[in-house]
Design a protein around this motif. Structure first.
Motif, PDB file in Angstrom:
ATOM      1  N   MET A   1      43.401  15.308   6.067  1.00 32.52           N
ATOM      2  CA  MET A   1      44.706  15.744   6.564  1.00 32.52           C
ATOM      3  C   MET A   1      44.553  16.457   7.911  1.00 32.52           C
ATOM      4  O   MET A   1      43.607  17.210   8.120  1.00 32.52           O
ATOM      5  CB  MET A   1      45.378  16.695   5.576  1.00 32.52           C
ATOM      6  CG  MET A   1      46.728  17.222   6.058  1.00 32.52           C
ATOM      7  SD  MET A   1      47.454  18.456   4.956  1.00 32.52           S
ATOM      8  CE  MET A   1      47.959  17.405   3.596  1.00 32.52           C
ATOM      9  N   LEU A   3      46.985  19.021   9.932  1.00 31.99           N
ATOM     10  CA  LEU A   3      48.208  19.815   9.869  1.00 31.99           C
ATOM     11  C   LEU A   3      48.524  20.292  11.282  1.00 31.99           C
ATOM     12  O   LEU A   3      47.709  20.967  11.908  1.00 31.99           O
ATOM     13  CB  LEU A   3      48.022  21.004   8.931  1.00 31.99           C
ATOM     14  CG  LEU A   3      49.266  21.869   8.684  1.00 31.99           C
ATOM     15  CD1 LEU A   3      50.294  21.095   7.874  1.00 31.99           C
ATOM     16  CD2 LEU A   3      48.880  23.157   7.961  1.00 31.99           C
ATOM     17  N   GLU A   4      49.699  19.911  11.781  1.00 28.16           N
ATOM     18  CA  GLU A   4      50.104  20.268  13.138  1.00 28.16           C
ATOM     19  C   GLU A   4      51.351  21.142  13.102  1.00 28.16           C
ATOM     20  O   GLU A   4      52.351  20.780  12.495  1.00 28.16           O
ATOM     21  CB  GLU A   4      50.398  19.005  13.951  1.00 28.16           C
ATOM     22  CG  GLU A   4      49.211  18.079  14.134  1.00 28.16           C
ATOM     23  CD  GLU A   4      49.616  16.789  14.824  1.00 28.16           C
ATOM     24  OE1 GLU A   4      49.546  16.734  16.069  1.00 28.16           O
ATOM     25  OE2 GLU A   4      50.040  15.855  14.112  1.00 28.16           O
ATOM     26  N   THR A  24      46.852  23.385  15.430  1.00 23.16           N
ATOM     27  CA  THR A  24      46.438  22.162  14.745  1.00 23.16           C
ATOM     28  C   THR A  24      45.201  22.448  13.910  1.00 23.16           C
ATOM     29  O   THR A  24      44.214  22.991  14.425  1.00 23.16           O
ATOM     30  CB  THR A  24      46.136  21.033  15.746  1.00 23.16           C
ATOM     31  OG1 THR A  24      47.320  20.740  16.493  1.00 23.16           O
ATOM     32  CG2 THR A  24      45.678  19.767  15.027  1.00 23.16           C
ATOM     33  N   LYS A  26      42.466  20.669  11.192  1.00 26.85           N
ATOM     34  CA  LYS A  26      41.921  19.450  10.595  1.00 26.85           C
ATOM     35  C   LYS A  26      41.083  19.804   9.377  1.00 26.85           C
ATOM     36  O   LYS A  26      40.572  20.914   9.266  1.00 26.85           O
ATOM     37  CB  LYS A  26      41.061  18.703  11.617  1.00 26.85           C
ATOM     38  CG  LYS A  26      41.808  18.284  12.865  1.00 26.85           C
ATOM     39  CD  LYS A  26      40.874  17.610  13.854  1.00 26.85           C
ATOM     40  CE  LYS A  26      41.602  17.229  15.135  1.00 26.85           C
ATOM     41  NZ  LYS A  26      40.694  16.609  16.125  1.00 26.85           N
ATOM     42  N   ILE A  48      54.733  27.459   6.048  1.00 28.21           N
ATOM     43  CA  ILE A  48      53.973  26.218   5.840  1.00 28.21           C
ATOM     44  C   ILE A  48      54.194  25.685   4.426  1.00 28.21           C
ATOM     45  O   ILE A  48      54.304  24.481   4.207  1.00 28.21           O
ATOM     46  CB  ILE A  48      52.478  26.443   6.115  1.00 28.21           C
ATOM     47  CG1 ILE A  48      52.232  26.693   7.605  1.00 28.21           C
ATOM     48  CG2 ILE A  48      51.651  25.220   5.659  1.00 28.21           C
ATOM     49  CD1 ILE A  48      50.818  27.111   7.938  1.00 28.21           C
ATOM     50  N   ILE A  61      56.535  21.089  11.534  1.00 27.54           N
ATOM     51  CA  ILE A  61      55.234  21.153  10.870  1.00 27.54           C
ATOM     52  C   ILE A  61      54.942  19.754  10.354  1.00 27.54           C
ATOM     53  O   ILE A  61      55.737  19.196   9.585  1.00 27.54           O
ATOM     54  CB  ILE A  61      55.218  22.160   9.707  1.00 27.54           C
ATOM     55  CG1 ILE A  61      55.617  23.556  10.197  1.00 27.54           C
ATOM     56  CG2 ILE A  61      53.828  22.205   9.060  1.00 27.54           C
ATOM     57  CD1 ILE A  61      55.777  24.573   9.072  1.00 27.54           C
ATOM     58  N   ALA A  63      52.193  16.884   8.647  1.00 28.55           N
ATOM     59  CA  ALA A  63      50.977  16.564   7.904  1.00 28.55           C
ATOM     60  C   ALA A  63      50.678  15.093   8.138  1.00 28.55           C
ATOM     61  O   ALA A  63      51.482  14.228   7.769  1.00 28.55           O
ATOM     62  CB  ALA A  63      51.149  16.844   6.414  1.00 28.55           C
ATOM     63  N   ASP A  64      49.553  14.827   8.779  1.00 28.84           N
ATOM     64  CA  ASP A  64      49.188  13.459   9.157  1.00 28.84           C
ATOM     65  C   ASP A  64      50.323  12.762   9.898  1.00 28.84           C
ATOM     66  O   ASP A  64      50.646  11.592   9.646  1.00 28.84           O
ATOM     67  CB  ASP A  64      48.767  12.640   7.924  1.00 28.84           C
ATOM     68  CG  ASP A  64      47.417  13.080   7.389  1.00 28.84           C
ATOM     69  OD1 ASP A  64      46.619  13.632   8.165  1.00 28.84           O
ATOM     70  OD2 ASP A  64      47.157  12.872   6.187  1.00 28.84           O
ATOM     71  N   ARG A  76      54.808  19.696  -1.097  1.00 27.86           N
ATOM     72  CA  ARG A  76      53.795  20.086  -0.107  1.00 27.86           C
ATOM     73  C   ARG A  76      52.448  20.304  -0.801  1.00 27.86           C
ATOM     74  O   ARG A  76      51.397  19.938  -0.261  1.00 27.86           O
ATOM     75  CB  ARG A  76      54.239  21.336   0.635  1.00 27.86           C
ATOM     76  CG  ARG A  76      55.539  21.132   1.416  1.00 27.86           C
ATOM     77  CD  ARG A  76      55.916  22.347   2.251  1.00 27.86           C
ATOM     78  NE  ARG A  76      57.316  22.270   2.681  1.00 27.86           N
ATOM     79  CZ  ARG A  76      57.811  22.866   3.746  1.00 27.86           C
ATOM     80  NH1 ARG A  76      57.032  23.624   4.511  1.00 27.86           N
ATOM     81  NH2 ARG A  76      59.086  22.746   4.063  1.00 27.86           N
ATOM     82  N   LEU A  81      48.324  20.921   0.218  1.00 34.45           N
ATOM     83  CA  LEU A  81      48.407  22.269   0.774  1.00 34.45           C
ATOM     84  C   LEU A  81      48.317  23.304  -0.344  1.00 34.45           C
ATOM     85  O   LEU A  81      48.845  23.094  -1.436  1.00 34.45           O
ATOM     86  CB  LEU A  81      49.711  22.464   1.537  1.00 34.45           C
ATOM     87  CG  LEU A  81      49.915  21.559   2.763  1.00 34.45           C
ATOM     88  CD1 LEU A  81      51.295  21.803   3.366  1.00 34.45           C
ATOM     89  CD2 LEU A  81      48.842  21.796   3.806  1.00 34.45           C
ATOM     90  N   ILE A 163      44.093  21.395   2.735  1.00 34.54           N
ATOM     91  CA  ILE A 163      44.236  22.541   3.635  1.00 34.54           C
ATOM     92  C   ILE A 163      44.601  23.759   2.790  1.00 34.54           C
ATOM     93  O   ILE A 163      45.602  23.736   2.070  1.00 34.54           O
ATOM     94  CB  ILE A 163      45.337  22.335   4.695  1.00 34.54           C
ATOM     95  CG1 ILE A 163      45.098  21.066   5.528  1.00 34.54           C
ATOM     96  CG2 ILE A 163      45.456  23.578   5.591  1.00 34.54           C
ATOM     97  CD1 ILE A 163      43.997  21.169   6.551  1.00 34.54           C
TER      98      ILE A 163
END
Length: 246
Positions: A1, A3-4, A24, A26, A48, A61, A63-64, A76, A81, A163
């Motif tokens: 994943m 996460l940005e 970001t 990873k 998040i 936000i 995810a991928d 989530r 997460l 994550i």
């Protein structure tokens, strides 16, 4: 994943707490968030995971590459997460084992082999040097602050998130427990490839870890990013005078 967090603005009521945050994460990376009280670290962790009290007024936000803003907290979690709470709640009448089994089944959509899970719990208790049996306990009931933190790290190890957001896993711990918790976070990350956002105020837990990045938050934004040299600078001079990367 991957996460940005992109240009994130977050309000609670009319009060804007996060003001244009970018980050970001990873899988396999550990990002440390430090900053003064009220800078938005815990708010970010809750947002998040989809806490309903907070409103995202701008930004996203991902995810991928896909937005998770419209997903409920359980969805989530299914994506991978995990949030370790700064102050875990005691839930009387909810057995730790039943809670853990339900959590694993909800995320995996598969029935749990209870005997195998109990063996895993005992193994993790040994790794965390837990000197009591969680199997016979209600969730966090009667636990000290440190025991609650170890309980949540144990949950993380069995849930195997992609994550993990860890909100002050070192608070309430003595020196020996901090070392144990730090080593187990690193162990799980190494075994599973888990990415980590670790929120802390102190250098001590980081002395047992190898974070990929350190970020300083202030007034709802990341104002400086770097490595462990930032931690040393904070220890020496506090947060003032760090400058800004944004």
């Amino acid at each position: 994943m991957i996460l940005e967090i992109k240009n994130l603005h977050v309000k609670i009521g009319e009060n804007e707490i996060i003001k244009g945050l970018n980050l970001t994460i990873k899988e396999g990376e550990m990002h440390v968030l430090m900053g003064p009280n009220g800078s938005g670290k815990t708010t970010l962790a809750k947002v998040i995971m989809g806490h309903p009290a907070y409103k995202v007024s701008e930004g996203d936000i991902l995810a991928d590459g896909k937005s998770i803003l419209n997903l409920s907290t359980d969805k989530r979690a299914k994506l991978g997460l995990f949030l370790q709470f700064q102050e875990p709640v005691e839930i009387d009448g909810v057995g730790f084992v039943n809670f853990l089994r339900s959590s694993i089944e909800s995320i995996s959509d598969k029935p749990v082999n209870v005997r195998s899970m109990l063996n895993d719990v005992k193994s993790e208790e040994s790794e965390l040097k837990v000197n009591y049996s969680l199997i016979d306990k209600y969730l966090n009931k009667g636990f000290s602050g440190g025991e609650k933190k170890k309980s949540e790290i144990l949950q993380m190890s069995l849930l195997k998130p992609k994550i993990a957001i860890l909100d002050e896993p070192d608070s309430g711990l003595d020196v020996d427990a901090i070392k144990i918790v730090a080593k187990n976070i690193e162990r799980v990350a190494k075994e599973t490839g888990m990415g980590t956002i670790l929120i802390t105020h102190y250098n001590r837990i980081l002395s047992y870890m190898n974070p990929s990045f350190v970020h300083i938050m202030e007034k709802g934004r990341i104002v400086k990013s770097g490595g462990m040299e930032l931690v040393s600078q904070v220890e020496k001079s506090g947060y003032q005078g760090l400058g800004s990367d944004e």
